[in-house]
Each structure stands twice: as structure tokens, then as C-alpha cells.
Design an enzyme around this catalytic site. Structure first.
Site, short mmCIF file in Angstrom:
data_model
loop_
_atom_site.label_atom_id
_atom_site.label_comp_id
_atom_site.label_asym_id
_atom_site.label_seq_id
_atom_site.Cartn_x
_atom_site.Cartn_y
_atom_site.Cartn_z
N GLU A 79 60.51 10.05 48.07
CA GLU A 79 59.45 10.16 47.07
C GLU A 79 59.15 11.62 46.82
OE1 GLU A 79 55.28 9.34 48.57
OE2 GLU A 79 56.43 8.01 49.88
N CYS A 111 57.03 5.10 50.51
CA CYS A 111 57.68 5.19 51.82
C CYS A 111 58.61 4.02 52.12
CB CYS A 111 56.62 5.28 52.92
SG CYS A 111 55.48 6.66 52.74
N HIS A 233 56.53 1.82 60.40
CA HIS A 233 56.37 3.00 59.55
C HIS A 233 55.15 3.76 60.05
CE1 HIS A 233 55.68 5.63 56.22
NE2 HIS A 233 54.58 5.00 55.86
#
Length: 385
Positions: A79, A111, A233
Site C-alpha cells: 500500500e 495490509c 497481522h
């Protein structure tokens, strides 16, 4: 036929800032950063580094002449794109000296896109098992100096080889993806720093984890006891803890305590680097494999999340000899140099960003194998050193 992660490598910058020192300069209790957020150090990015140089550096650690000949595709998930049209994968392919008959593409969904790239790569390998796909998750997380999000910045890249008969993790067939249109984090085209509603984003993240895990369990019949560990994550390490505890709900049995211990192991590297956006889940996975109690045959869960928002939960089986196919992250992190807050601020403001003028950077002080030398006639100039 098993398909999954055959090799993994990580690369970051050679500099970092100590977050206790940053907290003191910002007039904040250091415990807010080291305990409340769960971060100790943060990668600092010189102007001569960006996602292309970091991605190429990570990928170079995986490649041999034989592997390069087997590559059909290079996918970069990011990103932090450097062009609204041209894929960063093309620059990386060129820096690595790969054959022109290699597909190159860039993926975006905050993400999450690293996981999308893994799943797309699995499909390509299924069609042509003799070929491999190079997937690179590379990002530079920026929120601005002296902002609430400053402590959750970071930079780095994780490169993975997706192939048949993998040596690290055989990905299982069942995965659950979940998406909703929410505004918890975004970066308009005109901005170099992200906009984020931190508390809302944390709540959405936890909600997505609970939803995807529950659907996965419904479809497979598996329980938490079936996982040796779960990799999350980790935009900041406390986020994974909040999600896990939302599911454990105060349990204090053997399974719950094992998952907590494995989570701690998976947080080790992220605490030293910061937020990698698309690469955060996969650095968490590398940290779990290298610092946790993991043996061949173990099942690991993986939770991917990208604001905006999309999440996915899937699983894989650890393969024999997996440790031999991971780069030495701890060694690389130990070799970095600490910079002062003043140096960090100067380097932060020196990034190329969205400037359109010609720029020439001094690359002499950067010992990395790939550098961004500057920009001329609106074109970024990369060099191999």
C-alpha cells in the site's frame, strides 16, 4: 499435491530508533509505547530506500539461478506504491535480473493484499506445478512526526517463494475471506501519510478475526486445540493480543496458555521493526517459526487483516526441515545502527514522497545492495551496488 510457502526471507533498513528515547522526546510515558502498544524499536528509512529496494533485497536472499529459471510470476503486495500505473514488481524484476518472460503485477488492499497474493500464487502453481511464484510484501508505514500514529510506523519486506512440495508451510484448502466497506484507515491519492481512526480500527480488526475464525471452524470442525499457534497481522504487537484474548475470553487452560506463549514468540521481530503493513502477518509467521515451539506436522493458523476492510483466516502444516528455508532475521536485526530522534526526523522528512522535481541522493552512506539514487524527468532511478 501440496502447495505453499517454500522459502521466506526478510529485509528492512539498517537503521532504527529506540522508542523509549522517542517517548521521552515526545513527553510520553515510555510504558505507553513499550507496554501499551507493545513496540520497542522502529525501522528508520533513509531517502535511498523504498519498497522497491527493500523488496529486491528480501527477494535476493531467496533466489538461486535454478529458482530464477522456474519463476513464472512476481507479485508485489503493497500500500506504499510508487506509481499509480506502473507496478513496483517490474522495477524489482529488473533489479534482480530476472527473465523478461516473467509476469509482474502489484496488488493493493491495505495490509491484506499480501494474503491475496499468496492465494493467487497458489492458483497459478496449481495450474503449472513445475513453476514457482515470487511473492513480495513490502511497505513503509508513515503517519507523520509527533502524531498519535507515529509509534506504529515501520518498514520492511517479506519475500516468499510459493511452489509445489513446499519446505516451510503447506497451505490447507480451506480459507475464509470477509470484507466490509468501513473507513477505519485510508490514504487519499494526494497524501503521503495515512488517516486512521485507531480505536475503531482495533474494534474492526477484532470483529473480523472472530468472524473469520468462527466460519473457518464451522467449515472444518477444528477447534483452537488443533492449532499449535496462530500468527496475526501485527500493525503493533498489542493488536494481536487483543484479538486472541477476545476469543479466549479469560480461559486459563493448556490450550489457551500455549496460544498465548506462541503469540509472544510471533511478536518478537515486529517489536523490533514496527509496522510492515502487507508484510506484518508474514514477519509474525517467521518470528513464530524461529522463536516459538514449532515442530514439523504442526498446524498453524494465520489471520490477515487490511483496513477498509478485508480479513482472512487460513491454515497450514509446518514441513520437515522448515528452519533451513528461512532467512536469519535475528542476525539482520542485530546488525542495525541506532539513530537519534533528530537523525530520524531528518531522514523522515528527506523521503522522496510525492515531489515532482529532480532529486539526486547521496548513496555513499547506504551499504544496501539496492538503492534509490534519485528522480530525474519524473522517473525514479534505482541502482545495484
Amino acid at each position: 499435491m501440496k502447495i505453499g510457502i517454500d522459502k521466506m526471507a526478510f529485509a528492512s533498513t539498517d537503521q532504527y530508533i529506540d522508542l523509549t528515547e522517542l517517548a521521552e522526546k515526545r513527553g510520553v510515558d515510555p510504558n505507553k509505547y513499550t507496554i501499551g502498544i507493545g513496540q520497542d524499536r522502529q525501522a528508520v528509512v533513509p531517502p535511498t530506500q523504498d519498497i522497491v529496494t527493500l523488496g529486491a533485497r528480501a527477494a535476493q536472499k531467496l533466489l538461486t539461478p535454478e529458482i530464477a529459471r522456474q519463476l513464472s510470476t512476481v507479485i508485489v503486495a503493497t500500500e506504499s506504491g510508487i506509481d499509480n500505473s506502473k507496478a513496483s514488481a517490474i522495477y524489482i524484476k529488473h533489479l534482480l535480473g530476472l527473465d523478461d518472460y516473467v509476469r509482474t503485477v502489484e496488488l493493493k488492499e491495505a495490509c491484506y493484499s499480501g494474503t491475496a497474493a499468496v492465494q493467487f500464487a497458489r492458483g497459478l502453481v496449481t495450474l503449472n506445478p513445475q513453476e514457482s511464484v515470487l511473492m513480495i510484501a513490502a511497505d513503509i508505514a508513515r503517519y507523520g512526526l509527533n502524531t498519535p500514529g507515529e509509534v506504529t510506523q515501520g518498514a520492511g519486506a517479506v519475500a516468499m517463494l510459493i511452489s509445489a512440495n513446499p519446505h516451510v508451510l503447506a497451505i490447507e484448502p480451506t480459507s475464509v475471506a470477509y470484507s466490509r466497506d468501513v473507513m477505519d484507515f485510508w490514504r487519499p491519492l494526494y497524501a503521503t501519510e495515512a488517516l486512521v481512526d485507531g480505536k475503531y480500527s482495533t474494534n474492526v480488526y477484532i470483529d473480523f478475526f472472530k468472524n473469520t475464525l468462527a466460519r473457518y471452524q464451522q467449515r472444518t470442525g477444528r477447534r483452537l486445540a488443533d492449532f499449535a499457534g496462530i500468527a496475526f497481522h501485527l500493525p503493533f504487537t498489542k493488536m494481536g493480543k487483543k484479538a486472541l484474548e477476545a476469543v479466549l475470553q479469560g480461559r486459563n487452560d493448556e490450550v489457551a496458555n500455549r496460544l498465548r506463549a506462541q503469540l509472544t514468540a510471533s511478536q518478537t521481530y515486529s517489536r523490533q521493526v514496527g509496522n510492515l503493513y502487507t508484510g506484518s502477518l508474514y514477519l509474525s509467521l517467521m518470528s513464530l517459526l524461529q522463536n516459538g515451539q514449532v515442530t514439523p506436522g504442526d498446524r498453524l493458523g494465520l489471520f490477515s487483516y487490511g483496513s477498509g476492510a478485508e480479513g482472512e483466516f487460513y491454515s497450514g502444516i509446518v514441513q520437515p526441515g522448515f528452519a533451513n528455508y528461512l532467512s536469519d532475521v535475528a542476525h539482520d536485526l542485530a546488525g542495525r545502527r541506532q539513530v537519534t530522534v533528530a537523525e530520524y526526523e531528518q531522514l523522515f522528512n528527506g523521503q522522496l514522497g510525492m515531489r515532482e522535481d529532480d532529486v539526486q541522493f547521496d548513496t555513499q552512506a547506504d551499504g544496501a545492495p539496492f538503492v534509490l539514487a534519485g528522480q530525474k524527468d519524473h522517473q525514479r532511478i534505482y541502482q545495484r551496488q
